[in-house]
Design a protein around this motif. Structure first.
Motif, PDB file in Angstrom:
ATOM      1  N   GLU A  59       0.854  -1.185   0.000  1.00 21.70           N
ATOM      2  CA  GLU A  59       0.000   0.000   0.000  1.00 21.70           C
ATOM      3  C   GLU A  59       0.888   1.233   0.000  1.00 21.70           C
ATOM      4  O   GLU A  59       1.835   1.331   0.790  1.00 21.70           O
ATOM      5  CB  GLU A  59      -0.911   0.026   1.238  1.00 21.70           C
ATOM      6  CG  GLU A  59      -1.774   1.297   1.275  1.00 21.70           C
ATOM      7  CD  GLU A  59      -2.837   1.313   2.364  1.00 21.70           C
ATOM      8  OE1 GLU A  59      -2.897   0.368   3.176  1.00 21.70           O
ATOM      9  OE2 GLU A  59      -3.622   2.292   2.389  1.00 21.70           O
ATOM     10  N   ASN A 114      -4.633   4.925  -2.115  1.00 18.25           N
ATOM     11  CA  ASN A 114      -5.834   5.467  -1.459  1.00 18.25           C
ATOM     12  C   ASN A 114      -6.422   6.619  -2.272  1.00 18.25           C
ATOM     13  O   ASN A 114      -5.696   7.501  -2.715  1.00 18.25           O
ATOM     14  CB  ASN A 114      -5.469   5.995  -0.065  1.00 18.25           C
ATOM     15  CG  ASN A 114      -5.064   4.880   0.872  1.00 18.25           C
ATOM     16  OD1 ASN A 114      -5.908   4.151   1.389  1.00 18.25           O
ATOM     17  ND2 ASN A 114      -3.762   4.719   1.068  1.00 18.25           N
ATOM     18  N   GLU A 146      -8.099   2.034  -3.104  1.00 16.51           N
ATOM     19  CA  GLU A 146      -8.765   1.901  -1.808  1.00 16.51           C
ATOM     20  C   GLU A 146      -9.671   3.105  -1.580  1.00 16.51           C
ATOM     21  O   GLU A 146      -9.218   4.248  -1.615  1.00 16.51           O
ATOM     22  CB  GLU A 146      -7.724   1.814  -0.681  1.00 16.51           C
ATOM     23  CG  GLU A 146      -6.832   0.587  -0.804  1.00 16.51           C
ATOM     24  CD  GLU A 146      -6.016   0.325   0.460  1.00 16.51           C
ATOM     25  OE1 GLU A 146      -6.100   1.118   1.415  1.00 16.51           O
ATOM     26  OE2 GLU A 146      -5.286  -0.685   0.475  1.00 16.51           O
ATOM     27  N   ASP A 176     -11.915   0.476   2.073  1.00 10.99           N
ATOM     28  CA  ASP A 176     -10.941   0.700   3.145  1.00 10.99           C
ATOM     29  C   ASP A 176     -11.646   0.978   4.474  1.00 10.99           C
ATOM     30  O   ASP A 176     -12.784   1.457   4.489  1.00 10.99           O
ATOM     31  CB  ASP A 176     -10.070   1.910   2.761  1.00 10.99           C
ATOM     32  CG  ASP A 176      -8.709   1.890   3.433  1.00 10.99           C
ATOM     33  OD1 ASP A 176      -8.461   1.023   4.283  1.00 10.99           O
ATOM     34  OD2 ASP A 176      -7.892   2.771   3.087  1.00 10.99           O
ATOM     35  N   LYS A 197     -11.158  -4.118   3.451  1.00 14.36           N
ATOM     36  CA  LYS A 197     -10.105  -4.020   4.454  1.00 14.36           C
ATOM     37  C   LYS A 197     -10.736  -3.749   5.811  1.00 14.36           C
ATOM     38  O   LYS A 197     -11.387  -2.712   6.005  1.00 14.36           O
ATOM     39  CB  LYS A 197      -9.111  -2.912   4.075  1.00 14.36           C
ATOM     40  CG  LYS A 197      -8.417  -3.199   2.736  1.00 14.36           C
ATOM     41  CD  LYS A 197      -7.292  -2.241   2.446  1.00 14.36           C
ATOM     42  CE  LYS A 197      -6.065  -2.573   3.253  1.00 14.36           C
ATOM     43  NZ  LYS A 197      -4.915  -1.701   2.851  1.00 14.36           N
ATOM     44  N   GLU A 233      -6.291  -4.978   8.695  1.00 13.59           N
ATOM     45  CA  GLU A 233      -5.344  -3.872   8.852  1.00 13.59           C
ATOM     46  C   GLU A 233      -4.844  -3.813  10.289  1.00 13.59           C
ATOM     47  O   GLU A 233      -5.557  -4.185  11.223  1.00 13.59           O
ATOM     48  CB  GLU A 233      -6.058  -2.531   8.644  1.00 13.59           C
ATOM     49  CG  GLU A 233      -6.665  -2.286   7.307  1.00 13.59           C
ATOM     50  CD  GLU A 233      -7.144  -0.830   7.206  1.00 13.59           C
ATOM     51  OE1 GLU A 233      -7.927  -0.393   8.064  1.00 13.59           O
ATOM     52  OE2 GLU A 233      -6.704  -0.154   6.273  1.00 13.59           O
TER      53      GLU A 233
HETATM   54 MG    MG Z   1      -5.736   2.479   2.794  1.00 11.62          MG
END
Ligand code: MG
Ligand code: C2E
Ligand code: MG
Ligand code: MG
Length: 283
Positions: A59, A114, A146, A176, A197, A233
């Motif tokens: 990421e 992101n 995300e 996310d 996530k 996460e």
């Molecule tokens: Mg993220």
């Protein structure tokens, strides 16, 4: 006593607000110049497959190397970038930089980027993504976007059509921070996400409270039932990893494996994580 405290608070309130306003204005001016001054950097954090313990992706996480304030984490400037609309050009830079960097990695690795709500709703989103892919030569399936639940709240028809157009390009989409916003289970059914996530607030108490175990287990099962992947996460301890594995969670990310690191350290990190995976397999 309370009254006295209130009054003294009030006295200091205004000058403090002033200072904060000045800091904010200063930060805004700096933020406008940061792109041209090349002060942004991407750090990368690995995401691993629980079964094989192999790295599947990284990421990209934005950092701002401010000349006076030092290395700033995104929470300190992304809200301001959102408010001012600066997130759109910054986000375009992130897409280009992340895709270019991923081209230097082994071809099975994906890169996750992101997208902020403003960027997601912006007119040039599709062009920014196809532009970053074309400029770098990265295969679309290696790019994962995300987005958070906040994106869904705005205008679900427009969101849905944007998501379908993104899917048509061939990129992957992850939801996310799942579970922190105004999550609705119908989002999972309605929007074409490839994976979810699970927010780290649910991972934190894994192995300690029965409730967090129940929630994580339910989300993992739900994702499996819907044919979507689940990534945990904020995995920090071996106990959390163990419980996630027991619940069938397929992917993990967190300080247990690595903190986000500069691009130059990715190759070394891959070596270190590879030998770690080898060790656990053989004994
Ligand atoms: Mg993220
Ligand atoms: P996120 O997308 O949920 O990213 C995960 C955050 O959790 C990262 O914080 C990461 O450093 C942190 N983290 C990872 N593992 C652990 C762990 O084991 N324990 C703990 N306590 N934290 C962990 P970071 O880098 O400060 O980023 C914060 C947020 O800023 C991100 O949350 C994302 O929403 C946003 N962000 C970062 N980069 C970008 C970007 O390029 N564009 C946009 N729009 N937002 C970004
Ligand atoms: Mg997250
Ligand atoms: Mg987060």
């Amino acid at each position: 006593r309370a009254k006295g405290d209130g009054r003294s608070c009030f006295r200091f309130f205004e000058p403090e607000m002033d200072v904060r306003m000045q800091l904010r204005r200063g930060l805004e001016t700096d933020l406008r110049q940061a792109l041209a001054a090349a002060e942004f950097e991407l750090f990368y954090q690995p995401i691993l497959d629980v079964g094989s313990r192999a790295v599947t992706s990284f990421e990209a996480l934005l950092r701002w190397r401010h000349p006076e304030r030092g290395l700033m984490p995104p929470d300190r400037f992304i809200p301001l970038a959102e408010e001012t609309g600066l997130i759109v050009p910054i986000g375009e830079w992130v897409l280009r930089a992340a895709c270019a960097e991923a081209m230097r990695w082994p071809a099975h690795l994906h890169v996750a980027v992101n997208l902020s709500p403003t960027q997601f709703a912006s007119r040039g989103l599709l062009e920014a993504i196809t532009g970053a892919l074309a400029a770098s030569g990265l295969a679309p399936h290696r790019l994962e976007l995300e987005i958070t639940e906040t994106v869904m709240l705005k205008d679900s028809e427009a969101t849905l059509s944007t998501l379908h157009r993104l899917k048509a390009i061939g990129v992957r989409i992850a939801m996310d921070d799942f579970g922190t916003g105004y999550s609705s289970l119908s989002y999972l059914q309605r929007f074409p996400f490839d994976k979810v996530k699970i927010d780290r607030s649910f991972i934190r108490n894994l192995g300690q409270t029965r409730e967090s175990g129940a929630i994580v287990g339910a989300v993992v099962d739900l994702c499996a039932g819907l044919g979507k992947g689940a990534t945990a996460e904020g995995v920090e301890t071996p106990e959390q990893l163990e419980e996630l594995a027991a619940k069938g969670c397929r992917e993990v990310q967190g300080f247990l494996f690595s903190r986000p690191c500069p691009a130059a350290e990715v190759a070394g990190l891959l070596d270190r994580l590879r030998s770690w995976a080898g060790q656990t397999v053989t004994g």
